[in-house]
Design a protein around this motif. Structure first.
Motif, PDB file in Angstrom:
ATOM      1  N   GLU A 120       0.847  -1.193   0.000  1.00 15.98           N
ATOM      2  CA  GLU A 120       0.000   0.000   0.000  1.00 15.98           C
ATOM      3  C   GLU A 120       0.885   1.246   0.000  1.00 15.98           C
ATOM      4  O   GLU A 120       1.895   1.308   0.708  1.00 15.98           O
ATOM      5  N   CYS A 121       0.470   2.228  -0.802  1.00 18.57           N
ATOM      6  CA  CYS A 121       1.140   3.520  -0.771  1.00 18.57           C
ATOM      7  C   CYS A 121       0.285   4.470   0.073  1.00 18.57           C
ATOM      8  O   CYS A 121      -0.858   4.160   0.435  1.00 18.57           O
ATOM      9  N   CYS A 122       0.850   5.630   0.397  1.00 14.34           N
ATOM     10  CA  CYS A 122       0.071   6.637   1.123  1.00 14.34           C
ATOM     11  C   CYS A 122       0.683   8.019   0.901  1.00 14.34           C
ATOM     12  O   CYS A 122       1.848   8.130   0.509  1.00 14.34           O
TER      13      CYS A 122
ATOM     14  N   ASN B 259       5.283   4.706   3.718  1.00 10.69           N
ATOM     15  CA  ASN B 259       4.407   3.831   4.506  1.00 10.69           C
ATOM     16  C   ASN B 259       5.246   3.300   5.664  1.00 10.69           C
ATOM     17  O   ASN B 259       6.158   2.502   5.475  1.00 10.69           O
TER      18      ASN B 259
ATOM     19  N   GLN C 122       2.714  -4.635   4.710  1.00 13.66           N
ATOM     20  CA  GLN C 122       2.318  -3.398   4.017  1.00 13.66           C
ATOM     21  C   GLN C 122       1.448  -3.693   2.796  1.00 13.66           C
ATOM     22  O   GLN C 122       0.998  -2.768   2.134  1.00 13.66           O
TER      23      GLN C 122
ATOM     24  N   PHE D  89      -1.308   0.495   5.974  1.00 15.95           N
ATOM     25  CA  PHE D  89      -0.404   1.638   5.874  1.00 15.95           C
ATOM     26  C   PHE D  89      -0.470   2.425   7.181  1.00 15.95           C
ATOM     27  O   PHE D  89      -1.446   2.344   7.942  1.00 15.95           O
TER      28      PHE D  89
ATOM     29  N   TYR E 299      -4.339  10.028   0.978  1.00 16.27           N
ATOM     30  CA  TYR E 299      -4.667   8.972   0.008  1.00 16.27           C
ATOM     31  C   TYR E 299      -3.899   7.708   0.372  1.00 16.27           C
ATOM     32  O   TYR E 299      -2.852   7.761   1.014  1.00 16.27           O
ATOM     33  N   HIS E 300      -4.443   6.578  -0.023  1.00 13.72           N
ATOM     34  CA  HIS E 300      -3.687   5.337   0.065  1.00 13.72           C
ATOM     35  C   HIS E 300      -4.243   4.360  -0.965  1.00 13.72           C
ATOM     36  O   HIS E 300      -5.291   4.611  -1.579  1.00 13.72           O
ATOM     37  N   SER E 301      -3.512   3.279  -1.175  1.00 12.51           N
ATOM     38  CA  SER E 301      -3.945   2.308  -2.188  1.00 12.51           C
ATOM     39  C   SER E 301      -4.459   1.038  -1.531  1.00 12.51           C
ATOM     40  O   SER E 301      -4.099   0.725  -0.385  1.00 12.51           O
TER      41      SER E 301
ATOM     42  N   ASP F 123      -9.695   1.292   7.898  1.00  9.98           N
ATOM     43  CA  ASP F 123      -9.657   2.708   7.515  1.00  9.98           C
ATOM     44  C   ASP F 123     -10.557   3.528   8.435  1.00  9.98           C
ATOM     45  O   ASP F 123     -10.220   4.641   8.834  1.00  9.98           O
TER      46      ASP F 123
ATOM     47  N   TYR G 208     -10.607  10.757   2.683  1.00 11.36           N
ATOM     48  CA  TYR G 208      -9.772   9.563   2.580  1.00 11.36           C
ATOM     49  C   TYR G 208      -9.938   9.016   1.168  1.00 11.36           C
ATOM     50  O   TYR G 208     -10.934   8.357   0.861  1.00 11.36           O
TER      51      TYR G 208
ATOM     52  N   ILE H  92      -8.982   6.675  -1.859  1.00 15.90           N
ATOM     53  CA  ILE H  92      -8.426   5.325  -2.031  1.00 15.90           C
ATOM     54  C   ILE H  92      -8.371   5.004  -3.521  1.00 15.90           C
ATOM     55  O   ILE H  92      -9.329   5.257  -4.255  1.00 15.90           O
TER      56      ILE H  92
END
Lengths: 146, 92
Positions: A25-27, A48, A54, A58, A83-85, A97, A107, A109
């Motif tokens: 996951e990215c953020c 992250n 991960q 995140f 943001y996150h993936s 979340d 938030y 996504i």
């Protein structure tokens, strides 16, 4: 329903970060101006910091968070969200979340499936009931509402 | 007077002020004073027993109060206190 407009450069940052970080996951932070339509003009990736898996979690370090608030103040921007993936998962906010969601923030996504960027959805906490409400995402270049 | 930096998500409870001054002599006094002045903040920062919630971190300068004297950490006139929400989540 709240509306959030994510400009093209911010969208690209989110997509590229999600692809680069896959299968993890990215953020990152989202900046812009708040109003009747919330406008996201800038997305800045952040590490992250989650210890452990991960691919489905995140976390942003407190010091990075403090830097993000400072950046917003110094540049006359509003820090409007995170943001996150969700790698190989839909862009639907999860119970994880929701657990730490704060009011006011969007938030955002992005779903990354098999390394490719898919849908972007956005969620905002309804404080009184502690549930997420989906925001209408407007991506100007595509002239489309998801 | 010491200053408390309010994080963006909680500024609607402080009339959009990004910083609030405090007369408190310790972190605990400062946070309690802030919560009393701005009632909407309270549930986001303190639990039912007026302890700082587990997903809120408090920093004095660049130091987490958990590495100092926790809520009893003393503050001076030039101290800057930051309220830092935990930002975390995940897909499933």
């Amino acid at each position: 329903m709240n509306t959030i407009q994510i400009n093209d450069s911010a969208k690209k940052v989110i997509q590229e970060d999600g692809i680069k970080t896959f299968p993890n996951e990215c953020c990152g932070f989202l900046y812009g101006k708040d109003g009747e339509i919330r406008s996201i003009d800038l997305a800045i990736p952040v590490i992250n910091d989650k210890e452990g898996d991960q691919r489905r979690r995140f976390e942003i370090s407190p010091l990075d968070y403090m830097k993000a608030e400072k950046y917003a103040l110094e540049n006359d921007l509003d820090l409007l969200g995170i943001y996150h993936s969700h790698p190989n998962h839909p862009a639907i906010a999860s119970e994880h979340d929701l657990a730490k969601a704060m009011p006011f923030f969007s938030y955002v996504i992005i779903s990354i499936r098999n390394g490719e960027a898919h849908e972007i959805q956005s969620w905002r906490l309804k404080d009184s009931e502690r549930i997420f409400e989906e925001e209408k995402v407007f991506l100007p270049q595509e002239n489309s509402v998801i | 007077m010491a200053k408390i930096i309010i994080p963006s998500p909680l500024r609607k409870f402080t009339e959009n002020q990004s910083t609030v001054v405090t007369n408190g002599a310790t972190v605990q006094e400062a946070i309690l004073e802030l919560s009393e002045k701005h009632q909407g903040l309270k549930k986001h920062i303190l639990d039912g027993e007026s302890n700082i919630r587990s997903f809120i971190r408090i920093y004095v300068g660049d130091e987490d109060i958990n590495a100092l004297e926790k809520e009893a950490t003393s503050i001076a006139d030039d101290t800057i206190i930051s309220i830092v929400p935990a930002i975390a989540g995940g897909s499933y």
